[in-house]
Design a protein around this motif. Structure first.
Motif, short mmCIF file in Angstrom:
data_model
loop_
_atom_site.label_atom_id
_atom_site.label_comp_id
_atom_site.label_asym_id
_atom_site.label_seq_id
_atom_site.Cartn_x
_atom_site.Cartn_y
_atom_site.Cartn_z
N GLU A 160 0.87 -1.19 0.00
CA GLU A 160 0.00 0.00 0.00
C GLU A 160 0.90 1.23 0.00
OE1 GLU A 160 -3.63 1.95 2.72
OE2 GLU A 160 -2.72 0.03 3.26
N GLY A 161 0.83 2.03 -1.04
CA GLY A 161 1.64 3.24 -1.11
C GLY A 161 2.71 3.19 -2.18
N ALA A 162 3.04 4.36 -2.69
CA ALA A 162 4.09 4.48 -3.71
C ALA A 162 5.47 4.33 -3.08
CB ALA A 162 3.97 5.83 -4.41
N ILE A 163 6.46 4.08 -3.92
CA ILE A 163 7.83 3.89 -3.44
C ILE A 163 8.70 5.03 -3.94
CG2 ILE A 163 9.85 2.40 -3.46
CD1 ILE A 163 6.45 0.97 -4.24
N PRO A 164 9.30 5.81 -3.04
CA PRO A 164 10.20 6.89 -3.46
C PRO A 164 11.52 6.32 -3.97
CG PRO A 164 10.21 6.71 -1.08
CD PRO A 164 9.18 5.74 -1.57
N THR A 165 12.06 6.89 -5.03
CA THR A 165 13.28 6.35 -5.64
C THR A 165 14.45 7.32 -5.63
OG1 THR A 165 12.56 7.06 -7.85
CG2 THR A 165 11.93 4.83 -7.15
N GLY A 179 1.79 5.01 -8.62
CA GLY A 179 2.37 6.23 -8.04
C GLY A 179 1.37 7.13 -7.35
N GLY A 180 0.13 7.19 -7.90
CA GLY A 180 -0.93 7.94 -7.27
C GLY A 180 -0.58 9.38 -6.94
N ILE A 181 -1.10 9.87 -5.82
CA ILE A 181 -0.89 11.26 -5.41
C ILE A 181 0.60 11.59 -5.23
CG2 ILE A 181 -1.28 12.94 -3.57
CD1 ILE A 181 -4.02 11.74 -3.15
N PRO A 182 1.40 10.73 -4.58
CA PRO A 182 2.81 11.08 -4.40
C PRO A 182 3.57 11.31 -5.70
CG PRO A 182 2.21 9.29 -2.93
CD PRO A 182 1.06 9.48 -3.88
N SER A 183 3.10 10.72 -6.80
CA SER A 183 3.81 10.86 -8.08
C SER A 183 3.30 12.02 -8.91
CB SER A 183 3.69 9.56 -8.89
OG SER A 183 2.35 9.36 -9.34
N ALA A 184 2.32 12.76 -8.40
CA ALA A 184 1.80 13.91 -9.14
C ALA A 184 2.91 14.93 -9.34
CB ALA A 184 0.63 14.54 -8.40
N ASP A 185 2.86 15.64 -10.46
CA ASP A 185 3.88 16.65 -10.76
C ASP A 185 4.01 17.66 -9.62
OD1 ASP A 185 4.37 15.44 -13.17
OD2 ASP A 185 2.94 16.70 -14.26
N PRO A 186 5.23 17.99 -9.22
CA PRO A 186 6.53 17.67 -9.85
C PRO A 186 7.19 16.40 -9.32
CG PRO A 186 6.88 19.29 -8.14
CD PRO A 186 5.39 19.02 -8.16
N PRO A 188 8.45 15.21 -6.28
CA PRO A 188 9.76 15.49 -5.66
C PRO A 188 10.48 14.28 -5.10
CG PRO A 188 7.97 16.18 -4.22
CD PRO A 188 7.34 15.84 -5.53
N THR A 189 9.74 13.19 -4.78
CA THR A 189 10.40 12.01 -4.20
C THR A 189 10.71 10.94 -5.23
OG1 THR A 189 8.33 10.82 -3.71
CG2 THR A 189 9.11 12.41 -2.06
N GLY A 190 10.31 11.18 -6.49
CA GLY A 190 10.51 10.15 -7.51
C GLY A 190 9.64 8.94 -7.27
N ALA A 191 8.41 9.16 -6.79
CA ALA A 191 7.51 8.07 -6.44
C ALA A 191 7.07 7.27 -7.66
CB ALA A 191 6.28 8.63 -5.72
#
Length: 363
Positions: free
Chosen positions: A114-119, A157-164, A166-169
């Protein structure tokens, strides 16, 4: 079953939730009985549930399911060995539970993410137990028998991957590429889509048929628009022009308000949340946001309209007319064909699954 009975959950209720889970993945009722039989035995499917960049909404929706209360049944249907939100231990004890489950059930456990992964290379985001999300994911995924991404964040990626971003989700399948990953997007995802998928794997050793984005076809093959209760208004050209106008109050189509249903693949219009009729965005008068689609959810402005993927009217109901008081012989005939087709399809699916199970047993 005695453990569940002490909590007020009858065998009938236990069978009911297993049957609903089977139906969610397109399996016949007898498959649900088999799921319940296996879940009631000591061979409950072990599940490790990891949290990364998310709001815990998918877990929360699972806990609020009632048919009966999944919060009571979850330990009866599966063995939830690790879940940071629900487990009692913390710190070193929690990490020990994770390691023990991985070793004991190597190759058998279901990994739910559950949740995106920052890269981002600096690794400052989403560290749990001193490890980065990428490190934990790769380690736990390596010994998993099946991997399920629950929710849009884990799926793509969902919300964490929305532009820009920042975490590289990113989603799980961008990092785990050596084995299949089942994506169950949604914000939140419908819990029965998850429960059915996990129980199918545990009972039959198989995963649902997936589309080209790794989503189970039973839930994501059709667009919301195709099965939307407001679809007849779309075909008749009846649209709400703004929130609160007469068309909106009358239940007219929400397409002009930015509904993404015509391009969103999901079963929200058929499988409402927490078994409450109308408990989904369009059911409460709001346009679909397109959360199951990477190109729409958290990418496209809320009130922008989308292209209609399948614009032709379905053949299962007539166009809207002022008078619906007469049931014609033709409509009765059409209904008979539909019911007959569903019964026939259910029989064929049951027969095929039975044959497949027999073959697996012989092998």
């Amino acid at each position: 079953m005695s453990e569940l009975e002490t909590k007020g959950v009858s065998r009938r209720d236990f069978l009911k939730v297993a049957t609903m889970a089977a139906g969610a993945v397109g399996l016949p009722a007898w498959a649900g009985e088999k799921m319940a039989e296996k879940a009631a035995s000591s061979a409950k499917p072990p599940v490790i549930w990891l949290h990364f960049q998310e709001c815990t909404g998918c877990s929360e929706s699972l806990l609020r399911t009632s048919a009966p209360d999944v919060a009571q049944l979850i330990l009866g249907l599966i063995s939830l060995d690790y879940h940071e939100t629900l487990m009692v231990p913390s710190g070193y004890q929690a990490e020990k539970s994770l390691e023990e489950s991985m070793e004991k059930n190597a190759g058998k456990y279901v990994l739910v993410v559950e949740g995106a992964i920052p890269t981002k290379e600096d690794g400052i985001y989403c560290r749990v137990g001193g490890k980065t999300a990428m490190e934990t994911l790769k380690k736990v995924a390596a010994k998993a028998g099946a991997i399920v991404s629950i929710g849009s964040c884990a799926s793509w990626g969902g919300i964490p991957s929305a532009d820009p971003n920042p975490t590289g989700a990113v989603g799980v399948n961008k990092l785990v590429t050596d084995k299949p990953v089942v994506n169950i997007p949604g914000c939140p995802a419908n819990p029965y889509n998850l429960l059915g998928t996990v129980l199918q794997f545990a009972t039959f050793g198989t995963l649902p048929a997936l589309d080209d984005l790794g989503r189970p076809k039973f839930a994501y093959a059709r667009t919301i628009h195709e099965d939307c209760p407001r679809r007849p208004h779309f075909d008749a050209g009846r649209f709400a022009q703004k929130y609160g106008d007469e068309g909106h109050k009358a239940g007219y189509c929400l397409y002009k308000l930015g509904c993404k249903g015509p391009a969103t693949h999901a079963n929200c219009s058929l499988n409402h949340f927490v078994e409450v009729p109308g408990a989904w965005p369009i059911g409460i008068g709001h346009p679909c946001f397109g959360c199951t689609e990477q190109k729409l959810g958290f990418r496209m402005p809320l009130h922008d309209t989308v292209d209609v993927e399948r614009p032709t009217a379905p053949g299962t109901y007539p166009a809207i007319r002022p008078d619906h008081s007469v049931v014609t012989p033709a409509s009765v005939g059409v209904a008979g064909l539909i019911v007959g087709g569903l019964v026939g399809a259910g029989y064929m699916a049951s027969k095929k699954l039975s044959n497949d199970t027999e073959k697996q047993g012989k092998e």
